[in-house]
Structures are given as C-alpha cells and as structure tokens.
Scaffold this active site. Structure first.
Site, PDB file in Angstrom:
ATOM      1  N   ASN A   1      10.966   2.952  -1.737  1.00 37.64           N
ATOM      2  CA  ASN A   1      12.163   2.197  -2.159  1.00 37.64           C
ATOM      3  C   ASN A   1      11.905   1.465  -3.471  1.00 37.64           C
ATOM      4  O   ASN A   1      12.773   0.766  -3.979  1.00 37.64           O
ATOM      5  CB  ASN A   1      12.617   1.215  -1.066  1.00 37.64           C
TER       6      ASN A   1
ATOM      7  N   GLY B   1       6.471  -0.113  -5.759  1.00 37.31           N
ATOM      8  CA  GLY B   1       6.007   1.161  -6.325  1.00 37.31           C
ATOM      9  C   GLY B   1       6.494   1.352  -7.757  1.00 37.31           C
ATOM     10  O   GLY B   1       7.367   0.619  -8.227  1.00 37.31           O
TER      11      GLY B   1
ATOM     12  N   VAL C   1      12.237   2.888   4.272  1.00 35.33           N
ATOM     13  CA  VAL C   1      11.945   3.434   5.610  1.00 35.33           C
ATOM     14  C   VAL C   1      12.227   2.444   6.734  1.00 35.33           C
ATOM     15  O   VAL C   1      12.132   2.806   7.915  1.00 35.33           O
ATOM     16  CB  VAL C   1      10.492   3.962   5.724  1.00 35.33           C
TER      17      VAL C   1
ATOM     18  N   LYS D   1       9.337  -5.954   8.025  1.00 38.18           N
ATOM     19  CA  LYS D   1      10.200  -4.841   8.448  1.00 38.18           C
ATOM     20  C   LYS D   1       9.563  -3.474   8.219  1.00 38.18           C
ATOM     21  O   LYS D   1       9.675  -2.588   9.053  1.00 38.18           O
ATOM     22  CB  LYS D   1      11.557  -4.924   7.719  1.00 38.18           C
TER      23      LYS D   1
ATOM     24  N   ASN E   1      10.687   3.835  13.003  1.00 35.48           N
ATOM     25  CA  ASN E   1      11.505   4.967  12.527  1.00 35.48           C
ATOM     26  C   ASN E   1      10.639   6.206  12.297  1.00 35.48           C
ATOM     27  O   ASN E   1      11.017   7.326  12.646  1.00 35.48           O
ATOM     28  CB  ASN E   1      12.195   4.608  11.206  1.00 35.48           C
TER      29      ASN E   1
ATOM     30  N   GLY F   1       9.426   7.805  15.441  1.00 29.64           N
ATOM     31  CA  GLY F   1      10.542   8.570  16.021  1.00 29.64           C
ATOM     32  C   GLY F   1      10.686   9.914  15.316  1.00 29.64           C
ATOM     33  O   GLY F   1      10.905  10.961  15.956  1.00 29.64           O
TER      34      GLY F   1
ATOM     35  N   TYR G   1       2.076  -9.941   6.939  1.00 33.93           N
ATOM     36  CA  TYR G   1       1.409  -8.646   6.724  1.00 33.93           C
ATOM     37  C   TYR G   1       0.520  -8.323   7.922  1.00 33.93           C
ATOM     38  O   TYR G   1       0.618  -7.249   8.519  1.00 33.93           O
ATOM     39  CB  TYR G   1       0.579  -8.727   5.447  1.00 33.93           C
TER      40      TYR G   1
ATOM     41  N   ARG H   1      -3.874  -9.150  -7.154  1.00 31.07           N
ATOM     42  CA  ARG H   1      -5.154  -8.987  -6.481  1.00 31.07           C
ATOM     43  C   ARG H   1      -6.302  -9.198  -7.456  1.00 31.07           C
ATOM     44  O   ARG H   1      -6.128  -9.148  -8.672  1.00 31.07           O
ATOM     45  CB  ARG H   1      -5.227  -7.622  -5.811  1.00 31.07           C
TER      46      ARG H   1
HETATM   47  N1  UDP Z   1      -8.923 -13.810  -5.919  1.00 35.25           N
HETATM   48  C1  UDP Z   1      -9.342 -14.604  -6.964  1.00 35.25           C
HETATM   49  N2  UDP Z   1      -8.606 -14.616  -8.117  1.00 35.25           N
HETATM   50  C2  UDP Z   1      -7.479 -13.872  -8.290  1.00 35.25           C
HETATM   51  C3  UDP Z   1      -7.069 -13.047  -7.227  1.00 35.25           C
HETATM   52  C4  UDP Z   1      -7.810 -13.045  -6.058  1.00 35.25           C
HETATM   53  O1  UDP Z   1     -10.366 -15.294  -6.859  1.00 35.25           O
HETATM   54  O2  UDP Z   1      -6.866 -13.950  -9.371  1.00 35.25           O
HETATM   55  C5  UDP Z   1      -9.718 -13.807  -4.687  1.00 35.25           C
HETATM   56  C6  UDP Z   1      -8.919 -14.052  -3.421  1.00 35.25           C
HETATM   57  O3  UDP Z   1      -8.819 -15.426  -3.141  1.00 35.25           O
HETATM   58  C7  UDP Z   1      -9.752 -13.332  -2.386  1.00 35.25           C
HETATM   59  C8  UDP Z   1     -10.385 -12.180  -3.171  1.00 35.25           C
HETATM   60  O4  UDP Z   1     -10.287 -12.521  -4.546  1.00 35.25           O
HETATM   61  O5  UDP Z   1     -10.779 -14.162  -1.900  1.00 35.25           O
HETATM   62  C9  UDP Z   1      -9.690 -10.838  -2.970  1.00 35.25           C
HETATM   63  O6  UDP Z   1      -8.329 -11.060  -3.143  1.00 35.25           O
HETATM   64  P1  UDP Z   1      -7.252  -9.906  -3.192  1.00 35.25           P
HETATM   65  O7  UDP Z   1      -5.939 -10.552  -3.429  1.00 35.25           O
HETATM   66  O8  UDP Z   1      -7.708  -8.855  -4.124  1.00 35.25           O
HETATM   67  O9  UDP Z   1      -7.268  -9.251  -1.749  1.00 35.25           O
HETATM   68  P2  UDP Z   1      -7.529  -9.775  -0.258  1.00 35.25           P
HETATM   69  O10 UDP Z   1      -8.852  -9.188   0.064  1.00 35.25           O
HETATM   70  O11 UDP Z   1      -7.577 -11.279  -0.214  1.00 35.25           O
HETATM   71  O12 UDP Z   1      -6.410  -9.218   0.511  1.00 35.25           O
END
Ligand code: UDP
Length: 312
Positions: free
Chosen positions: A34, A38, A59, A93, A101, A104, A147, A188
């Site tokens: 959607n 992405g 989905v 969701k 879904n 199914g 999540y 991330r």
């Molecule tokens: N993190 C960080 N600086 C950032 C983004 C993430 O220090 O700008 C840290 C975050 O607090 C976590 C780790 O890096 O401890 C990995 O974070 P990410 O969001 O990549 O994934 P997670 O494993 O937490 O789902």
C-alpha cells in the site's frame, strides 16, 4: 509449471529483495504494497517483466488474487520504531487483520504461507542470546507494543491456522537486518548513522550506546528465509547474524568507514529500547544448514555504496 508467489510489502526493504530472489528462482511473483512505507523505486526494475505483477493494495482489507498460488510471504508492516510510533493503528492492523486475510487466502488457495515475525517478540529480553523457546519480555502498552503484540498475535494466528485448518505455515523471527534499499530516513540506527556521517551531521547515539544489536546482511537473511520456506518446519525459526556489537561501536565503525568528520552525540534512549539482542541460530543451522556468510565489514561497505548513491 512456474511457482506463483504472493509477496506483501513488496516495495519495502526486505519485500523487494525477496521479489528479486523469487524472480531469480524462475517464479511468477505478485508483489503487493500500500506504499505507506514502501517505495516503488525498490521494484521499478521488475515492473517491465511480465513474470512480475504489482497490486497497490492494503492487506488489512480483504485480499483477492486471481488463479492459483503456491506461496504467500507476508512482509507488509511498518518496521522501524519511528514508523510504528507514527502509524500505530496501521501497524497493529497489518500484523493482525492483514495476517488473518492472508491466512484465509492461503487456506482457499492451498498455498504455503510464511510470515515475517521478529526478534521484537522477545521484547527487552531477560534471556541472552535469544532462542526460539524463550517467551519474551514485552510491554504490551509501551510505544513498541503495537508492533511487538501484532507480531505475537500474528504468530498465534498462524499456528492456529496450521493446527486447526492444516494450512502449511512457516514463521521466521527476523533480527536486525541491513543493506541496500533501507529507507534513508526510516529512523533506524544504520540508515541514520550512514546519512549523518555522509552529510557531516552529528551521529545520534541514543542513550550511552552500550545497548547491543546483531546485524545481518540482507542477502544472508533472504537465503535463510528461502531455505525455511522450502523446509517442512512449522515452528518459529530465528534468522539473524549472531555477531553482537554495541550501538556506540557501530557508530564508530561507520564514522571510520565513511571517513567522516561527524561527532557522536548522546541523546535520550527511547522507552523500552532492548538493552541486548543476539539470535541463537542453532535451529537454523541444524534444520536448514543455514549460517550467515557476509561479515559486517563487507556488508557495511556495500551498504555505504548504496547510501552514497541515494544521497548524492
Ligand atoms: N539508535 C541510535 N540512534 C539512532 C537510531 C537508533 O542510537 O539514530 C539505537 C536504538 O536506540 C537501538 C539501536 O540503535 O538501541 C537499534 O535501533 P533500530 O531503530 O535500528 O532498531 P531496533 O533494534 O531498536 O528495532
């Protein structure tokens, strides 16, 4: 006969690499997305191929696919902590209603379904490293709960369809994965650190950076998922690279690799941020003969080339 595969989240980071893999394996691939997180650029190279079909669809609503289906891989979901803070309801969701879904659909088509679960089912783990028999330490009402609990529900629903309806199912618990096609601004650690280093901005390490993660290069992950799909094992399997590192050390590696003048700054640690994370991959080794092959220096170099290109 070519196998027909439905991949949800097809325009995302992992989904798009899976589309490539199944095209390489001579399948007909139906990609669905959607596009809330992405990016069509991730699959634009596949669009002219007549063995690839794309549906722009959410989905969480009823999913219709004409004809037969052999495999369904459910990879649609916001997948970074800032995305699920921004889109909590969609995150819940797609993991719950979306999974229902698709299960199914798998039942109706007699297809095998693989779901993308996550190391987040272990929450902030009290057992280290994490093996599949650990039940986890999750805060259901914390910021990551939307999540984590959607993915835990997803596993429960998948096992129920397996045991009650006899649907062939596979559950992969994915640990931190990186590589080309990660969204630059998905929040991330690796995309943040690479873009900050390349652009000479401060590197934002949350907390003191002593928290650990274990980073798997995307080609290894795709290989593990493919092997799991073709196996006959229905219980969850961890796929990830067990080499663990602190976030501070990753930040330093990226500064060095990019030859950047950026400085590390420490900002507030997000709530419920897991302190440690490392997969126990004994099961994947034993059942699938799978181990990761790409070490971090090679994987980071490839990822650096990608971010340099998209940021230029
Ligand atoms: N993190 C960080 N600086 C950032 C983004 C993430 O220090 O700008 C840290 C975050 O607090 C976590 C780790 O890096 O401890 C990995 O974070 P990410 O969001 O990549 O994934 P997670 O494993 O937490 O789902």
């Amino acid at each position: 006969m070519k196998k027909k595969v439905l991949i949800t989240g097809a325009a995302g980071f992992l989904g798009s690499h899976l589309c490539d893999k199944f095209m390489d394996e001579n399948c007909h691939v139906i990609g669905m997305d959607n596009l809330i997180t992405g990016d069509m650029n991730n699959i634009s190279h596949l669009m002219p191929n007549e063995e690839f079909t794309f549906y722009h669809h959410d989905v969480s609503k009823f999913v219709h696919v004409p004809g037969d289906l052999d495999y369904i891989l459910h990879f649609a979901s916001p997948a970074s902590p800032i995305d699920y803070l921004k889109m909590p309801i969609q995150t819940l969701k797609v993991g719950s209603l979306g999974t229902h879904n698709l299960l199914g659909l798998a039942k109706a088509k007699n297809a095998r379904m693989l779901i993308a679960s996550t190391s987040e089912v272990y929450g902030d783990p009290l057992v280290h490293p994490q093996s599949e028999d650990y039940w986890g330490n999750v805060n259901p009402i914390g910021p990551r709960g939307v999540y984590d609990e959607a993915k835990r529900f997803q596993e429960a629903m998948t096992m129920a369809y397996h045991t009650y309806h006899g649907v062939e199912t596979r559950i992969v618990r994915i640990f931190n994965t990186y590589g080309p096609r990660m969204r630059v601004n998905d929040g991330r650690a690796l995309p943040a650190f690479f873009s900050q280093a390349i652009e000479g901005r401060d590197i934002t390490v949350f907390g003191d950076g002593s928290q650990t993660r274990s980073f798997c290069f995307v080609s290894d992950l795709v290989d593990g998922i493919y092997k799991l799909l073709l196996s006959d094992y229905a219980l969850p399997v961890n796929i990830g690279n067990p080499v663990e590192i602190t976030i501070k050390d990753v930040a330093e590696e990226i500064i060095e690799l990019t030859n950047s003048s950026s400085k590390i700054i420490n900002t507030e640690l997000p709530k419920d941020d897991p302190k440690v994370r490392q997969p126990d991959i004994s099961k994947a080794k034993e059942l699938l003969g799978w181990v990761p092959k790409v070490d971090r220096s090679e994987g980071l170099q490839i990822t650096y080339e990608y971010f340099k290109r998209v940021l230029s």
